[in-house]
Design an enzyme around this catalytic site. Sequence first.
Site, PDB file in Angstrom:
ATOM      1  N   ALA A 188      35.860 -68.486 -47.566  1.00 15.51           N
ATOM      2  CA  ALA A 188      35.596 -68.278 -46.187  1.00 15.51           C
ATOM      3  C   ALA A 188      36.909 -68.139 -45.316  1.00 15.51           C
ATOM      4  CB  ALA A 188      34.616 -69.201 -45.572  1.00 15.51           C
TER       5      ALA A 188
ATOM      6  N   THR B  99       2.127 -13.036 -21.158  1.00 10.45           N
ATOM      7  CA  THR B  99       1.810 -13.130 -22.724  1.00 10.45           C
ATOM      8  C   THR B  99       1.443 -11.870 -23.465  1.00 10.45           C
ATOM      9  OG1 THR B  99      -0.472 -13.859 -22.201  1.00 10.45           O
ATOM     10  CG2 THR B  99       1.138 -15.661 -22.602  1.00 10.45           C
TER      11      THR B  99
ATOM     12  N   ALA C 258       9.775 -17.266 -25.155  1.00  8.69           N
ATOM     13  CA  ALA C 258      10.637 -16.740 -24.145  1.00  8.69           C
ATOM     14  C   ALA C 258      10.554 -17.384 -22.874  1.00  8.69           C
ATOM     15  CB  ALA C 258      10.027 -15.188 -24.059  1.00  8.69           C
ATOM     16  N   GLY C 259       9.629 -18.292 -22.740  1.00 10.61           N
ATOM     17  CA  GLY C 259       9.822 -19.158 -21.286  1.00 10.61           C
ATOM     18  C   GLY C 259      10.870 -19.602 -20.683  1.00 10.61           C
TER      19      GLY C 259
ATOM     20  N   ARG D 273      10.576 -26.487 -15.663  1.00 11.99           N
ATOM     21  CA  ARG D 273       9.895 -27.920 -15.214  1.00 11.99           C
ATOM     22  C   ARG D 273      10.447 -29.024 -16.033  1.00 11.99           C
ATOM     23  NH1 ARG D 273       3.720 -27.294 -15.526  1.00 11.99           N
ATOM     24  NH2 ARG D 273       3.856 -29.337 -15.550  1.00 11.99           N
TER      25      ARG D 273
ATOM     26  N   LEU E 134       5.757 -17.435 -29.870  1.00 14.31           N
ATOM     27  CA  LEU E 134       6.270 -17.109 -28.232  1.00 14.31           C
ATOM     28  C   LEU E 134       6.998 -18.056 -27.712  1.00 14.31           C
ATOM     29  CD1 LEU E 134       3.051 -15.414 -26.475  1.00 14.31           C
ATOM     30  CD2 LEU E 134       4.782 -14.496 -27.988  1.00 14.31           C
TER      31      LEU E 134
ATOM     32  N   GLN F 203      12.113 -10.603 -25.350  1.00 15.16           N
ATOM     33  CA  GLN F 203      11.390 -10.336 -24.105  1.00 15.16           C
ATOM     34  C   GLN F 203      12.315 -10.336 -22.667  1.00 15.16           C
ATOM     35  OE1 GLN F 203       8.353 -12.678 -22.443  1.00 15.16           O
ATOM     36  NE2 GLN F 203       7.188 -11.260 -21.585  1.00 15.16           N
TER      37      GLN F 203
END
Length: 450
Positions: A409, A84, A15-16, A20, A13, A78
């Site tokens: 050098a 859920t 789909a949230g 936050r 799952l 969804q």
Amino acid sequence: MTISQRPLAAIILAAGQGTRMKSARHKVLHPVAGRPMLLHLLEAVEALGVDRKVVVVGSGREQVEAAVAGKGVSIAVQDRQLGTGHAVAQAHDALAGFAGDVLILYGDVPLVRTETMRAMVERLNRGDEPRAVVLGFRPDDAAAYGRIVADAQGVIAKMVEYKDASSEERAITLCNSGLMAVRSSDLFVLLDRIGNDNAAGEYYLPDIVMLPGATSAVIETDADEVAGVNSRAELAGVERIWQDRRRAEAMREGVTLIAPETIFFSHDTKLERDVVVEPHVVFGPGVTVEEGAVIHSFSHIEGAIVRKGAEIGPYARLRPGAQIGVKAKVGNFVEIKKAVLGDGAKANHLSYIGDADVGAGANIGAGTITCNYDGFFKYRTQIGAGAFIGSNSALVAPVKVGDGAIVAAGSVLTADVSADALALVRPAQTEKPGWAKRFRTAMQERKAKR
């Protein structure tokens, strides 16, 4: 096939909305150890040997679809956030014709081990054949988790969401992680039977457990394994759990971490035995460190290979494409990018080596840089075996220094140097007697008049 010899599918799952997190990036794509959470979970699922993988998406679906492209994942959508149970029901078409067991997982719960998933499936196929197996845990603070009432054998008497629980039920310490194993022949039939008569008006997946007609079971795992991410603070907490696991694993495998809590690994870091890592080292993705190498403090390594017995740092940076040879040395404030440092070669101080091939035993003096970019294209520098590059030299690519050659050098090298030759590219030193004294006197007089 799984060890139960029944086909296995996984529904994840994702789909949230993840509001936050306060991010344009989809929640399940925020990284842990340099890899999106969802991909951590998919790796564990694939190790189990699943036949089908379904990811349920909603808001931000394009990001998720792009992340799983080419990984054998089916997408279910969804459109409305109705709980859920409703989310899992959206996987119905993707699992058409599938007959076996189904694991239900969450994209923002990324640390679930393959072994735990396997234990859930095994419990589902034990002789008493429960309708569903729920993964439970006992956190230090049960907070607002749903509660599980079960007997000593793990047979569930009741599951209840926190919002709908009584005070006695809220006192129970066994909590519902939301993860579940169910037979495909039961899953969607049961989902059709649940309602949304609850405080949130949603269709809860755990409600299938309490439907009449069969019993379900719970198995337990550590709270850390089912830690979820809904905020940046929780993401940092999951990162800490993952890093602690990986540090312990590295030390079990024979790696010395002098101050483990200060070392940060990527998801794919590979360290062989007898590697020593001093405090405050960061490994980005794509690093392999071979046996006996030493990584000194405050080094940052990404996309690099460090061969046996090599030494890196302190304060070194290895960027993608760096290959450090056997017993080679990369010292303090040296940056290596897309370059090969041959066996026994040394770049000990204050240098940038980019787009270069450095031969075995060569010595790169302090302050040396390879000038690899003209503002439009990158060019390579080749430094032969046993060559010596003097301090504060600039090698303007494309350029080749032959085996055993010496570059004096302070040279600015724009042409190839033959093997065993000396290249000295700087003006002759001249001296003007008394000039400095006359200059100081004149300037002091001038300053006194102001």
